[in-house]
Design an enzyme around this catalytic site. Structure first.
Site, short mmCIF file in Angstrom:
data_model
loop_
_atom_site.label_atom_id
_atom_site.label_comp_id
_atom_site.label_asym_id
_atom_site.label_seq_id
_atom_site.Cartn_x
_atom_site.Cartn_y
_atom_site.Cartn_z
N GLU A 168 -59.18 31.40 -60.73
CA GLU A 168 -58.86 32.83 -60.76
C GLU A 168 -57.60 33.20 -59.98
OE1 GLU A 168 -60.46 35.17 -62.54
OE2 GLU A 168 -61.80 33.64 -63.37
N SER A 448 -121.03 54.36 -65.79
CA SER A 448 -122.08 53.93 -64.86
C SER A 448 -121.56 53.31 -63.57
CB SER A 448 -123.02 52.94 -65.56
OG SER A 448 -123.69 53.57 -66.63
#
Length: 767
Positions: A168, A448
């Protein structure tokens, strides 16, 4: 001439002011808080000690989830090899809340599902206790959704830096922020090609573009980029700029989450920290910099391989690697892991719980930008099996009843029975889905599941109610308004007459439970629900007694947590510790325990819940579970079979499972045929320990006739031994089958051994 000088002076002044403005921008951000750092969320660390209940397969799963690499000979941190039942592991160092733990070379031995030995291979000395580093399981991100893991330049492999520079910006340490040669070279190449084929930006310019500026392609932005690059290079040394670049550069995308910096990219693509990557992997990361979308290794493996090989070749041409290393690396596979890695949404449902609990102490801005380190209670091993159990059983259930795929949904909450720590939380059949979290937010009727708490209220009054007390399970009609009546029905559409309390709960008889709740008083039942951990307000309608109350799976787990702890309430929590970005402690969340019920009535309820899964509504559990293993639990089914529930506990876990449909349509599953199957697979996967209830001192036993509720001889047919709170034993009968009811009945002479009582009964009989 003067006018030109004046204009020139104005231009210079304007340029100086503009340059001063850019300079202020450069220095303010670079010297201040450079990034809004996300909060990092970690699972629990795995504690290792001789005798720990963990199998070698479970341990290897833990290593793999942490990104450890299986090798033939473990030498580097983050590697291991397995030799039969022994492991050789080189651990990673980690900064825990109570101090830093260095990397160590360990040898671990396993046998019969337990860790039998830990030895330091460097010193050959035994190790009493060691913690593996915790998994990073998610994050709380800034509004712009940038995620990064900060690294220091000293921690970056030198070959990564060289690969980046030769590819780069090979003159990075020579230029002053911009490279005239590079710009000229790129300009010539682009003119020849008739298009933009080469860029002239230095690493400093790339940093400026990402750190300060937008991505718009205008002449003004390019000028600003060059000027700010010069200013940045003027103020700061090259190493500081390079370190900022390594942490800032954009490296990919996962949904709305942006991956920035090489530190996080290493985890995102390879599942391991940067220091553990080989040369080919380091060059792959450098290759991605050119274009994270175009060179996405998951979508375009051919492109990224070609680009990686170019980076490797440049390293060779510059003399950084030998030809043999080059050839070896050129032939390496990409070894890209799945998109889920540390910091990604591995467990979105659990992270939602963490955010919800953190919001009580921290603002959204602090959570999203201050880089907090949050250590949670999540157990990845339990979480994995919870996810697998739900996914597997939902597919089987849909296939069994010919339901369309993905029509059923579910949720699971698993907590530690001893501490109230939430160990696993699944909010969707697709556990990685970051949408509606049913474990926390699905408010559904519980059916329940509410009944044990009605019976707990009753058994807390031992002078009036015992497990042997007979309840009337006969038709009942309640006037709800002028023209409305409520007639509760049992699930089997039958009535069972006078039944003892333990059978009414074990078989989940609706009418008997309603009669009991009404006799106790609805306000008293509601008050006790609040005592065991229910936080929401409740309107005391009679239908509440059959579970007509909407709760989330987390709410239900909180209620059963109190039962599992023997009447001690502890808030469910998903967080252990919170630290700032510098490792300083901010908050700790210790176990909080308060006794809300006496242990004796809770013990009686839990004994019945044990019997419920053996001989009651939950007996299908033992089609899967070894009959030698004790658990306790309760099924829950709502009207028209819209909701299927099962909640219960083992020696170590409290687990709640809910199944249903998001459109609230019937599922055809009861609690026993739906949620119970998921619960059964999960406890089988976890290889649970058998439940050992601690019996309080105030408990005694007696043989009881289920016909009369009285004490009888153990030799009587159908006699059953039941626990009682001391001082609450029912009367004794010498007959095996005394038909008169205990409720409101006078005791026959033979029902007592007390001489004075016998004399009084004789006088009553004759006079």
């Amino acid at each position: 001439m003067k006018i030109f000088k004046f204009i020139f002076f104005l231009v210079c002044l304007a340029f100086s002011l503009y340059l001063w403005h850019l300079n202020q921008q450069v220095t303010a951000k670079f010297e201040g808080v450079r990034w809004a750092l996300p909060a990092h969320v970690y699972a629990r660390p795995l504690s290792l000690y001789s005798g720990a209940p963990i199998s070698q397969n479970a341990f290897e799963t833990e290593l793999q989830s942490l990104g450890y690499k299986k090798v033939s000979h473990a030498e580097m941190p983050g590697s291991y090899n397995r030799l039969g039942q022994d492991f050789s592991v080189v651990t990673r160092g980690f900064d825990f809340w109570d101090g830093s733990v260095p990397s160590r070379r360990l040898r671990l031995g396993f046998s019969r599902g337990h860790l039998t030995s830990i030895r330091d291979q460097s010193t050959a000395q035994p190790v009493e206790l060691f913690r593996l580093e915790p998994q990073r399981i998610g994050g709380i991100y800034p509004k712009h959704n940038e995620d990064r893991e900060l690294i220091q330049l000293s921690d970056v492999p030198p070959l990564l830096i060289q690969a980046l520079l030769v590819t780069e910006d090979h003159q990075f340490y020579q230029h002053y922020g911009i490279s005239i040669k590079a710009i000229a070279r790129a300009l010539v190449a682009n003119i020849r090609a008739g298009a933009t084929v080469q860029g002239g930006s230095t690493l400093t310019q790339q940093l400026v573009k990402n750190f300060y500026l937008s991505n718009e392609r205008t002449l003004q932005r390019k000028v600003n980029e060059a000027l700010m690059a010069l200013l940045l290079d003027f103020h700061y040394n090259k190493d500081d700029i390079l370190e900022a670049y390594l942490n800032e550069i954009y490296m990919g995308q996962q949904g709305s989450r942006a991956i920035h910096g090489f530190g996080l990219a290493s985890w995102f693509y390879f599942g391991r920290p940067l220091a553990e990557l080989d040369l080919a992997q380091l060059c792959t990361l450098v290759a991605i910099v050119k274009g994270p979308s175009y060179y996405n290794p998951r979508r375009h493996p051919e492109r990224i391989t070609q680009r990686r090989n170019l980076v490797l070749t440049k390293l060779y041409e510059q003399g950084w690697i030998s030809e043999s290393v080059l050839q070896q690396s050129l032939g390496s596979e990409l070894t890209i892991v799945s998109a889920l890695g540390p910091g990604s949404a591995r467990y979105p449902a659990f992270v939602t719980l963490v955010r919800q609990q953190l919001s009580e102490d921290y603002s959204a801005d602090v959570l999203q930008s201050k880089g907090l380190r949050i250590f949670t209670t999540l157990d990845p091993y339990v979480q994995f099996h919870a996810e697998q159990s739900l996914r597997t059983q939902l597919a089987l259930l849909e296939k069994r009843v010919d339901v369309a795929p993905n029509e059923l949904q579910g949720a699971i909450v698993v907590s530690s029975r001893h501490t109230g720590e939430v160990l696993a939380l699944v909010g969707d059949r697709n556990p990685k889905a970051n949408g509606f979290n049913r474990a926390l937010h699905a408010q559904r009727p519980v059916g329940s599941l509410i009944k044990p708490f009605i019976f707990l209220t009753a058994l807390s009054q031992p002078e009036q109610y015992q497990l042997s007390t007979l309840l009337d399970d006969a038709p009942l009609t309640l006037a709800m308004s002028r023209d409305q009546e409520w007639q509760p029905q049992n699930f089997d559409k039958e009535f069972h007459g006078m039944v003892p309390m333990h059978q009414a709960l074990k078989h989940s008889y609706n009418v008997a439970s309603v009669r009991l709740g009404l006799a106790l008083g609805l306000d008293n039942v509601v008050a006790d629900l609040h005592r065991v951990g229910l936080n929401q307000s409740i309107i005391p309608y009679p239908s509440l007694l059959l579970g007509a109350i909407d709760l989330s799976p987390l709410d239900v787990t909180q209620l059963y947590q109190t039962l599992g702890m023997g009447g001690f309430y502890t808030p469910l929590r998903g967080i252990k510790e919170v630290y700032d970005s510098y490792g300083e402690p901010l908050n700790r969340y210790p176990v909080s325990v308060a006794q809300v019920f006496d242990e004796e009535p809770v013990y009686l309820v839990n004994r019945v819940l044990q019997d419920t899964v053996r001989r009651g509504t939950g007996r299908l559990l033992y089609q899967t579970l070894d009959r030698d293993i004790q658990v306790a639990g309760k099924t829950g089914t709502t009207d028209d079979l819209k909701d299927s529930w099962f909640s219960g506990f083992t020696q170590d876990y409290v687990i709640t499972v809910w199944l249903g449909r998001d459109d609230n349509q019937p599922t055809v599953f009861t609690g026993a045929t739906g949620a119970l199957r998921v619960w059964a697979e999960l406890v089988e996967r976890l290889q649970i320990r058998s439940l050992q209830l601690t019996e309080p001192q105030g408990i005694e036993y007696a043989w009881i006739s289920n016909t009369t509720g009285w004490q009888v001889s153990s030799r009587c047919p159908g006699a059953e031994q039941l626990p009682f709170i001391k001082g609450s034993l029912p009367p004794r009968s010498r007959r095996c089958d005394q038909q008169s009811s205990l409720i409101g009945a006078k005791l026959p002479p033979e029902a007592t051994d007390n001489p004075l009582e016998r004399a009084r009964n004789w006088l009553n009989k004759w006079f």
